[in-house]
Design a protein around this motif. Structure first.
Motif, PDB file in Angstrom:
ATOM      1  N   SER A   1       0.829  -1.200   0.000  1.00  0.00           N
ATOM      2  CA  SER A   1       0.000   0.000   0.000  1.00  0.00           C
ATOM      3  C   SER A   1       0.866   1.253   0.000  1.00  0.00           C
ATOM      4  CB  SER A   1      -0.928   0.005   1.212  1.00  0.00           C
ATOM      5  OG  SER A   1      -1.858  -1.053   1.139  1.00  0.00           O
ATOM      6  N   THR A   2       0.248   2.382  -0.359  1.00  0.00           N
ATOM      7  CA  THR A   2       0.924   3.675  -0.367  1.00  0.00           C
ATOM      8  C   THR A   2       0.094   4.658   0.450  1.00  0.00           C
ATOM      9  OG1 THR A   2      -0.231   4.450  -2.351  1.00  0.00           O
ATOM     10  CG2 THR A   2       1.802   3.191  -2.685  1.00  0.00           C
ATOM     11  N   ALA A   3       0.580   5.905   0.525  1.00  0.00           N
ATOM     12  CA  ALA A   3      -0.155   6.933   1.263  1.00  0.00           C
ATOM     13  C   ALA A   3      -1.492   7.248   0.616  1.00  0.00           C
ATOM     14  CB  ALA A   3       0.700   8.199   1.369  1.00  0.00           C
ATOM     15  N   SER A   4      -1.622   6.960  -0.673  1.00  0.00           N
ATOM     16  CA  SER A   4      -2.862   7.295  -1.383  1.00  0.00           C
ATOM     17  C   SER A   4      -3.748   6.086  -1.671  1.00  0.00           C
ATOM     18  CB  SER A   4      -2.529   8.007  -2.707  1.00  0.00           C
ATOM     19  OG  SER A   4      -1.718   7.176  -3.530  1.00  0.00           O
ATOM     20  N   ARG A   5      -3.199   4.866  -1.485  1.00  0.00           N
ATOM     21  CA  ARG A   5      -3.985   3.665  -1.793  1.00  0.00           C
ATOM     22  C   ARG A   5      -3.676   2.568  -0.791  1.00  0.00           C
ATOM     23  NH1 ARG A   5      -2.754   1.082  -6.940  1.00  0.00           N
ATOM     24  NH2 ARG A   5      -4.748   0.006  -6.674  1.00  0.00           N
ATOM     25  N   ILE A   6      -4.741   1.983  -0.221  1.00  0.00           N
ATOM     26  CA  ILE A   6      -4.593   0.783   0.600  1.00  0.00           C
ATOM     27  C   ILE A   6      -5.077  -0.386  -0.246  1.00  0.00           C
ATOM     28  CG2 ILE A   6      -5.369  -0.444   2.657  1.00  0.00           C
ATOM     29  CD1 ILE A   6      -5.598   2.193   4.087  1.00  0.00           C
ATOM     30  N   VAL A   7      -4.171  -1.328  -0.481  1.00  0.00           N
ATOM     31  CA  VAL A   7      -4.470  -2.435  -1.369  1.00  0.00           C
ATOM     32  C   VAL A   7      -4.584  -3.729  -0.567  1.00  0.00           C
ATOM     33  CG1 VAL A   7      -3.269  -1.294  -3.272  1.00  0.00           C
ATOM     34  CG2 VAL A   7      -2.028  -2.910  -1.825  1.00  0.00           C
ATOM     35  N   VAL A   8      -5.076  -4.762  -1.228  1.00  0.00           N
ATOM     36  CA  VAL A   8      -5.147  -6.078  -0.599  1.00  0.00           C
ATOM     37  C   VAL A   8      -3.727  -6.499  -0.245  1.00  0.00           C
ATOM     38  CG1 VAL A   8      -5.759  -8.493  -0.915  1.00  0.00           C
ATOM     39  CG2 VAL A   8      -7.233  -6.694  -1.856  1.00  0.00           C
ATOM     40  N   PRO A   9      -3.455  -6.791   1.026  1.00  0.00           N
ATOM     41  CA  PRO A   9      -2.072  -7.074   1.438  1.00  0.00           C
ATOM     42  C   PRO A   9      -1.528  -8.359   0.850  1.00  0.00           C
ATOM     43  CG  PRO A   9      -3.603  -7.504   3.243  1.00  0.00           C
ATOM     44  CD  PRO A   9      -4.409  -6.855   2.159  1.00  0.00           C
ATOM     45  N   LYS A  10      -0.311  -8.267   0.324  1.00  0.00           N
ATOM     46  CA  LYS A  10       0.416  -9.433  -0.161  1.00  0.00           C
ATOM     47  C   LYS A  10       1.808  -9.412   0.465  1.00  0.00           C
ATOM     48  CE  LYS A  10      -2.050 -10.002  -4.540  1.00  0.00           C
ATOM     49  NZ  LYS A  10      -1.937 -10.113  -6.025  1.00  0.00           N
ATOM     50  N   PRO A  11       1.970 -10.086   1.599  1.00  0.00           N
ATOM     51  CA  PRO A  11       3.251 -10.055   2.312  1.00  0.00           C
ATOM     52  C   PRO A  11       4.398 -10.551   1.443  1.00  0.00           C
ATOM     53  CG  PRO A  11       1.527 -11.037   3.668  1.00  0.00           C
ATOM     54  CD  PRO A  11       0.964 -10.912   2.284  1.00  0.00           C
ATOM     55  N   VAL A  12       5.565  -9.960   1.658  1.00  0.00           N
ATOM     56  CA  VAL A  12       6.770 -10.343   0.919  1.00  0.00           C
ATOM     57  C   VAL A  12       7.767 -10.953   1.895  1.00  0.00           C
ATOM     58  CG1 VAL A  12       6.439  -8.566  -0.824  1.00  0.00           C
ATOM     59  CG2 VAL A  12       7.776  -8.042   1.218  1.00  0.00           C
ATOM     60  N   PRO A  13       8.642 -11.839   1.403  1.00  0.00           N
ATOM     61  CA  PRO A  13       9.670 -12.414   2.284  1.00  0.00           C
ATOM     62  C   PRO A  13      10.611 -11.338   2.817  1.00  0.00           C
ATOM     63  CG  PRO A  13       9.435 -13.693   0.266  1.00  0.00           C
ATOM     64  CD  PRO A  13       8.669 -12.428   0.053  1.00  0.00           C
ATOM     65  N   LEU A  14      10.962 -11.453   4.091  1.00  0.00           N
ATOM     66  CA  LEU A  14      11.824 -10.490   4.745  1.00  0.00           C
ATOM     67  C   LEU A  14      12.812 -11.200   5.664  1.00  0.00           C
ATOM     68  CD1 LEU A  14       9.095  -7.964   5.965  1.00  0.00           C
ATOM     69  CD2 LEU A  14      10.762  -7.479   4.175  1.00  0.00           C
ATOM     70  N   LEU A  15      13.898 -10.519   5.956  1.00  0.00           N
ATOM     71  CA  LEU A  15      14.725 -10.922   7.081  1.00  0.00           C
ATOM     72  C   LEU A  15      14.158 -10.258   8.327  1.00  0.00           C
ATOM     73  CD1 LEU A  15      18.399 -10.507   5.744  1.00  0.00           C
ATOM     74  CD2 LEU A  15      17.046 -12.601   5.895  1.00  0.00           C
ATOM     75  N   VAL A  16      14.057 -11.000   9.407  1.00  0.00           N
ATOM     76  CA  VAL A  16      13.549 -10.453  10.664  1.00  0.00           C
ATOM     77  C   VAL A  16      14.536 -10.792  11.776  1.00  0.00           C
ATOM     78  CG1 VAL A  16      11.631 -10.370  12.294  1.00  0.00           C
ATOM     79  CG2 VAL A  16      11.170 -10.757   9.873  1.00  0.00           C
ATOM     80  N   ALA A  17      14.833  -9.800  12.611  1.00  0.00           N
ATOM     81  CA  ALA A  17      15.730  -9.997  13.750  1.00  0.00           C
ATOM     82  C   ALA A  17      14.972  -9.672  15.029  1.00  0.00           C
ATOM     83  CB  ALA A  17      16.960  -9.115  13.622  1.00  0.00           C
ATOM     84  N   PHE A  18      14.987 -10.615  15.955  1.00  0.00           N
ATOM     85  CA  PHE A  18      14.359 -10.429  17.258  1.00  0.00           C
ATOM     86  C   PHE A  18      15.472 -10.244  18.287  1.00  0.00           C
ATOM     87  CE2 PHE A  18      11.695 -13.162  14.650  1.00  0.00           C
ATOM     88  CZ  PHE A  18      10.458 -12.539  14.727  1.00  0.00           C
TER      89      PHE A  18
END
Length: 261
Positions: free
Chosen positions: A98-115
């Motif tokens: 999504s952007t500041a002007s459009r909220i779209v159907v979410p499609k998560p992308v692969p990420l690195l995550v650090a806890f």
């Protein structure tokens, strides 16, 4: 009471970081997250970061009812965290694409995550950084009301790095405890107005050493400012007499005896 209380952990602080696939991981737990990593922000400490392990188990029994073997398949690891901030990083997780002007159907992308969790009293930092990648999605409802902080619970499904055997979920990083601190030289002779340099060397729990003279966490002090002062490991003679210079780093201290003539 049996046991070692120094091994008990009270994780008083925690952070979650995300980065695109391919971003360089920090070298160790004593190194900062570099370019490409984004801090999620404030987390709900009461919710913590619970982990869930799911797998299908099929038990095999012999005639008569005794268990003989078990097979395990379809392992799934999920780690949750609750975000309290509305910032670009959290929005990218809650509304990916999504952007500041459009909220779209979410499609998560692969990420690195650090806890990352921290025990300030023990001076311990512990990190779990995804070895493969994670998919982060909203878990449950998002409640907005006038009495509570907005909180969004996110669930990170961790996909292991299957190039290793067995497959690797996380790259763990743990900061090392400081076992001793030594100032060199142990004694220093100066004249009034003269400046001398000291070096503080920390020995870590794996017996490695580290120069921490200029480290932001190293505190320098003097027992007698009228005789000698110290800043960043540099000692200045003020007047004839003696002073003890002390450096403290991660709970360990070292001293140098200074004589000013």
């Amino acid at each position: 009471m049996a046991g070692d209380t120094s091994n008990a952990r009270l994780w008083a602080n925690a952070d979650v970081w995300i980065a695109p696939i391919g971003t360089a991981r920090p070298a160790d737990a004593n190194s900062a997250f570099g370019a490409g990593w984004s801090l999620v922000g404030l987390l709900d400490g009461d919710d913590g970061m619970p982990e869930t392990r799911d797998e299908d188990t099929n038990d095999k029994f012999a005639w008569g009812g005794d268990i003989v073997r078990s097979s395990r398949t379809h392992f799934k690891f999920t780690k949750k965290f609750s975000v309290l901030e509305d910032n670009p990083t959290t929005r990218s997780l809650i509304w990916p694409g999504s952007t500041a002007s459009r909220i779209v159907v979410p499609k998560p992308v692969p990420l690195l995550v650090a806890f990352e969790t921290r025990d300030p009293e023990a001076g311990i930092v512990y990190r779990k950084i995804t070895a493969g990648h994670a998919i982060v999605t909203v878990d449950g409802d998002v409640d907005q009301n006038e009495t509570d902080l907005q909180k969004v619970v996110l669930a990170a499904v961790v996909y292991p790095d299957t190039s290793t055997s067995p497959a690797t979920l996380f790259i763990p990083q743990t900061s090392l405890a400081v076992t001793s601190l030594v100032i060199a030289p142990a004694t220093k002779a100066l004249t009034a107005g003269q400046i001398g340099a000291l070096t503080a060397t920390a020995t870590l729990s794996d017996n490695s050493t580290r120069d921490v003279t200029l480290h932001p966490s190293t505190a320098w002090s003097t027992s007698a400012t009228a005789k000698a002062t110290v800043q960043y490991g540099y000692v200045t003679g003020v007047a004839a007499g003696t002073a003890t210079i002390t450096a403290t780093y991660m709970g360990a201290s070292g001293t140098c005896a200074v004589t000013v003539s």
